[in-house]
Each structure stands twice: as C-alpha cells, then as structure tokens.
Design a protein around this motif. Structure first.
Motif, PDB file in Angstrom:
ATOM      1  N   ARG A  15       0.843  -1.200   0.000  1.00 42.39           N
ATOM      2  CA  ARG A  15       0.000   0.000   0.000  1.00 42.39           C
ATOM      3  C   ARG A  15       0.874   1.244   0.000  1.00 42.39           C
ATOM      4  NH1 ARG A  15      -2.234   3.096   4.393  1.00 42.39           N
ATOM      5  NH2 ARG A  15      -4.086   4.274   3.747  1.00 42.39           N
ATOM      6  N   ASN A  16       1.944   1.208   0.758  1.00 46.57           N
ATOM      7  CA  ASN A  16       2.827   2.375   0.811  1.00 46.57           C
ATOM      8  C   ASN A  16       3.486   2.632  -0.538  1.00 46.57           C
ATOM      9  OD1 ASN A  16       4.282   4.306   2.887  1.00 46.57           O
ATOM     10  ND2 ASN A  16       5.848   3.544   1.501  1.00 46.57           N
ATOM     11  N   GLU A  17       3.880   1.564  -1.224  1.00 46.48           N
ATOM     12  CA  GLU A  17       4.497   1.723  -2.538  1.00 46.48           C
ATOM     13  C   GLU A  17       3.524   2.373  -3.525  1.00 46.48           C
ATOM     14  OE1 GLU A  17       5.838  -2.118  -3.647  1.00 46.48           O
ATOM     15  OE2 GLU A  17       7.465  -2.177  -2.180  1.00 46.48           O
ATOM     16  N   ARG A  18       2.258   1.981  -3.439  1.00 48.25           N
ATOM     17  CA  ARG A  18       1.246   2.591  -4.319  1.00 48.25           C
ATOM     18  C   ARG A  18       1.101   4.082  -4.022  1.00 48.25           C
ATOM     19  NH1 ARG A  18      -3.773   3.699  -3.209  1.00 48.25           N
ATOM     20  NH2 ARG A  18      -3.870   2.288  -1.415  1.00 48.25           N
ATOM     21  N   GLY A 100       3.572   6.762   3.576  1.00 44.45           N
ATOM     22  CA  GLY A 100       2.989   7.467   2.452  1.00 44.45           C
ATOM     23  C   GLY A 100       1.661   8.124   2.744  1.00 44.45           C
ATOM     24  N   ASN A 101       0.795   7.473   3.527  1.00 43.07           N
ATOM     25  CA  ASN A 101      -0.510   8.058   3.822  1.00 43.07           C
ATOM     26  C   ASN A 101      -0.376   9.335   4.644  1.00 43.07           C
ATOM     27  OD1 ASN A 101       0.327   6.291   5.996  1.00 43.07           O
ATOM     28  ND2 ASN A 101      -1.683   6.624   6.908  1.00 43.07           N
ATOM     29  N   MET A 102       0.615   9.376   5.538  1.00 44.28           N
ATOM     30  CA  MET A 102       0.861  10.585   6.327  1.00 44.28           C
ATOM     31  C   MET A 102       1.324  11.724   5.432  1.00 44.28           C
ATOM     32  SD  MET A 102       3.028   8.900   9.451  1.00 44.28           S
ATOM     33  CE  MET A 102       2.484   7.421  10.312  1.00 44.28           C
ATOM     34  N   ILE A 103       2.227  11.404   4.510  1.00 48.27           N
ATOM     35  CA  ILE A 103       2.742  12.429   3.601  1.00 48.27           C
ATOM     36  C   ILE A 103       1.629  12.929   2.679  1.00 48.27           C
ATOM     37  CG2 ILE A 103       4.427  12.946   1.799  1.00 48.27           C
ATOM     38  CD1 ILE A 103       5.561  12.496   4.646  1.00 48.27           C
ATOM     39  N   PHE A 123      11.203  19.640   2.172  1.00 46.84           N
ATOM     40  CA  PHE A 123      12.012  18.787   3.031  1.00 46.84           C
ATOM     41  C   PHE A 123      11.076  17.967   3.907  1.00 46.84           C
ATOM     42  CE2 PHE A 123      14.838  22.394   2.212  1.00 46.84           C
ATOM     43  CZ  PHE A 123      16.028  21.756   1.905  1.00 46.84           C
ATOM     44  N   ILE A 124      11.242  16.654   3.901  1.00 43.04           N
ATOM     45  CA  ILE A 124      10.524  15.788   4.828  1.00 43.04           C
ATOM     46  C   ILE A 124      11.495  15.419   5.931  1.00 43.04           C
ATOM     47  CG2 ILE A 124       9.296  13.619   5.162  1.00 43.04           C
ATOM     48  CD1 ILE A 124       8.591  13.672   2.178  1.00 43.04           C
ATOM     49  N   GLU A 125      11.318  16.006   7.108  1.00 44.81           N
ATOM     50  CA  GLU A 125      12.181  15.664   8.232  1.00 44.81           C
ATOM     51  C   GLU A 125      11.613  14.421   8.907  1.00 44.81           C
ATOM     52  OE1 GLU A 125      14.247  17.487  12.273  1.00 44.81           O
ATOM     53  OE2 GLU A 125      13.244  18.833  10.863  1.00 44.81           O
ATOM     54  N   ASN A 126      12.181  13.288   8.573  1.00 39.32           N
ATOM     55  CA  ASN A 126      11.658  12.013   9.051  1.00 39.32           C
ATOM     56  C   ASN A 126      11.926  11.851  10.548  1.00 39.32           C
ATOM     57  OD1 ASN A 126      10.618   9.265   8.893  1.00 39.32           O
ATOM     58  ND2 ASN A 126      11.260   9.283   6.748  1.00 39.32           N
ATOM     59  N   VAL A 127      11.255  10.901  11.147  1.00 43.42           N
ATOM     60  CA  VAL A 127      11.456  10.598  12.565  1.00 43.42           C
ATOM     61  C   VAL A 127      12.891  10.137  12.776  1.00 43.42           C
ATOM     62  CG1 VAL A 127      10.687   9.179  14.511  1.00 43.42           C
ATOM     63  CG2 VAL A 127       9.035   9.956  12.788  1.00 43.42           C
ATOM     64  N   GLY A 128      13.515  10.586  13.853  1.00 43.89           N
ATOM     65  CA  GLY A 128      14.888  10.202  14.135  1.00 43.89           C
ATOM     66  C   GLY A 128      15.016   8.722  14.429  1.00 43.89           C
ATOM     67  N   ASN A 129      15.529   7.982  13.453  1.00 44.36           N
ATOM     68  CA  ASN A 129      15.631   6.527  13.577  1.00 44.36           C
ATOM     69  C   ASN A 129      16.538   6.025  12.458  1.00 44.36           C
ATOM     70  OD1 ASN A 129      14.722   3.609  12.988  1.00 44.36           O
ATOM     71  ND2 ASN A 129      13.689   4.029  14.919  1.00 44.36           N
ATOM     72  N   PHE A 136      10.185   2.629   3.877  1.00 51.45           N
ATOM     73  CA  PHE A 136       8.991   3.341   3.437  1.00 51.45           C
ATOM     74  C   PHE A 136       9.345   4.472   2.477  1.00 51.45           C
ATOM     75  CE2 PHE A 136       7.804   1.150   7.239  1.00 51.45           C
ATOM     76  CZ  PHE A 136       6.504   0.725   6.997  1.00 51.45           C
ATOM     77  N   ASP A 137       9.130   4.206   1.192  1.00 43.08           N
ATOM     78  CA  ASP A 137       9.286   5.209   0.141  1.00 43.08           C
ATOM     79  C   ASP A 137       8.221   6.285   0.353  1.00 43.08           C
ATOM     80  OD1 ASP A 137       9.585   6.639  -2.189  1.00 43.08           O
ATOM     81  OD2 ASP A 137       9.348   4.930  -3.537  1.00 43.08           O
ATOM     82  N   LEU A 138       8.626   7.539   0.291  1.00 41.22           N
ATOM     83  CA  LEU A 138       7.687   8.645   0.488  1.00 41.22           C
ATOM     84  C   LEU A 138       7.488   9.458  -0.793  1.00 41.22           C
ATOM     85  CD1 LEU A 138       8.917   9.862   4.002  1.00 41.22           C
ATOM     86  CD2 LEU A 138       7.139   8.172   3.469  1.00 41.22           C
TER      87      LEU A 138
END
Length: 224
Positions: A15-18, A100-103, A123-129, A136-138
C-alpha cells in the motif's frame, strides 16, 4: 473453513508503494523537488534544513517548505515557520517512521494552504531513527542521511541499510571533530564499501562550514 494467513507487513508495504508512486506523480506535475531527510535524533536535521533553506532561497530564489515528523511536539515545525518556511507537523504517536498516507495528508494541507505549484522544494524531516524509515518510500526525489560527529564513526557499520539507501551523505558538526575520537578514514572506508556512488559532504550547519558546496550540489540536482 480453511485457514488463511495474512501477511500484514507485505500488505502495508505494498500500500505504501502505491501511495509513494501517486505522490511522485503529483510532485512531477507541480514541479516540486522532495528531499527525505534521515538521521538519528540529535544529528542536526532541523539546523541543516534551516541553513539549506537560506542558501536555496537567497542564492537560487527557491521557495522551500517542510513536513516535520516527530513522535510528539511541534518544536521543530515552529522553528521552520519562524524562518518563513511553510511547515506541516506530523506526530506519529510512537511510530518510528513516516509513511505514504501521512505524507499524502500533509501534502494536501500544504496544497490547500500555500499551493504546491508555489513550492519548489519540500524537506521531509523524518522521525529520528536509523532502521525503520528506509522501508517506506515517500515519493521523494532524494534521500539524505545525516550523521553527526559526536555519534561516532561506527554508525555505518552498525546501521548499514540507511547509509546504503541514501542518495547523499552528510557528516554534520564537523566543527567539533577535534573534541571527538572520530576516525574519518575508517568512516570513509566503510562508506566506500556500502555506498561508493553517493556524494559526501562534511558540514557544520550552525557554523556554515561546507554548506555552500552542499547547497550548490543540491541546486544542480534541480537544474539550477
């Protein structure tokens, strides 16, 4: 009734890839360049984004916006807005990455508030991890990995996946290197094995060291 096993992980990733593909098509239509900024907490993601924004804005006339991903709080989003950047906050509530759904929802909010056609860079500042985000492709054009000197030169050995995934590698807080036992040669040897093609930049986002070279390369990726 026959038993059926549902592969939850595969379903979520599919789903995320879509969604990522849909986002990528949307960004192409609006001419928006998207950068997924990855790192562990405290590496200097926010300060690097702020410093990069200044250079892209003042030298290349580019308008930047930010999607902030955090477990909780809107501290970084407030900083971005104070610097004049449109910012959308995503609080994951414990999830260690953005999806992806969040973005998609954040992009809808940016589009409604500013208009994607008027934003050159997001810029997507991703969660620090250093583990989860790489799965997860965004829909981004570029993934950037930021390591800071105080974290140590062994991080690429311990977390190879995120360094292999990145399209550019930034070593931040280079100004404090003399105070730390950071093996620069060992760090570069490891990256030579993991990701020899990604460009590397040694920077200090707060002092400005190396930022010109980084911003110039980034602008070139956008044809500027």
């Amino acid at each position: 009734m026959a038993e059926k096993t549902v592969e939850i992980g595969s379903s979520i990733l599919s789903r995320n890839e879509r969604l990522a593909a849909e986002l990528r098509e949307r960004f192409v239509r609006t001419g928006t360049y998207v950068i997924n900024v990855l790192s562990s907490p405290g590496s200097g993601k926010s300060s690097t984004i702020l410093a990069t924004n200044e250079l892209l804005r003042d030298r290349y006339g580019l308008r930047c916006a930010v999607i902030e991903g955090d477990i909780a709080s809107d501290v970084d989003a407030v900083k971005m807005k104070e610097a004049g950047m449109p910012a959308i906050q995503i609080n994951t509530g414990g999830l260690c990455h953005l999806e992806g759904n969040m973005i998609s929802q954040a992009i809808d909010a940016l589009d409604a508030g500013v208009g994607l056609e008027d934003i050159d860079v997001i810029f997507i500042e991703n969660v620090g991890n250093l583990v989860c985000p790489v799965d997860f492709d965004l829909g981004e054009n570029l993934a950037v990995m930021i390591l800071s000197v105080p974290e140590g030169d062994d991080k690429p050995i311990k977390y190879p996946g995120i360094f292999q995934y990145a399209g550019a590698l930034l070593l931040n807080k280079i100004d404090v290197a003399p105070a730390f036992d950071f093996d620069m040669e060992g760090y570069n040897r490891t990256l030579d094995d993991l990701n020899p093609t990604a460009p590397r930049f040694s920077i200090s986002a707060t002092c400005g060291t190396g930022m010109d070279e980084w911003a110039s390369w980034l602008a070139a990726q956008m044809g500027k």
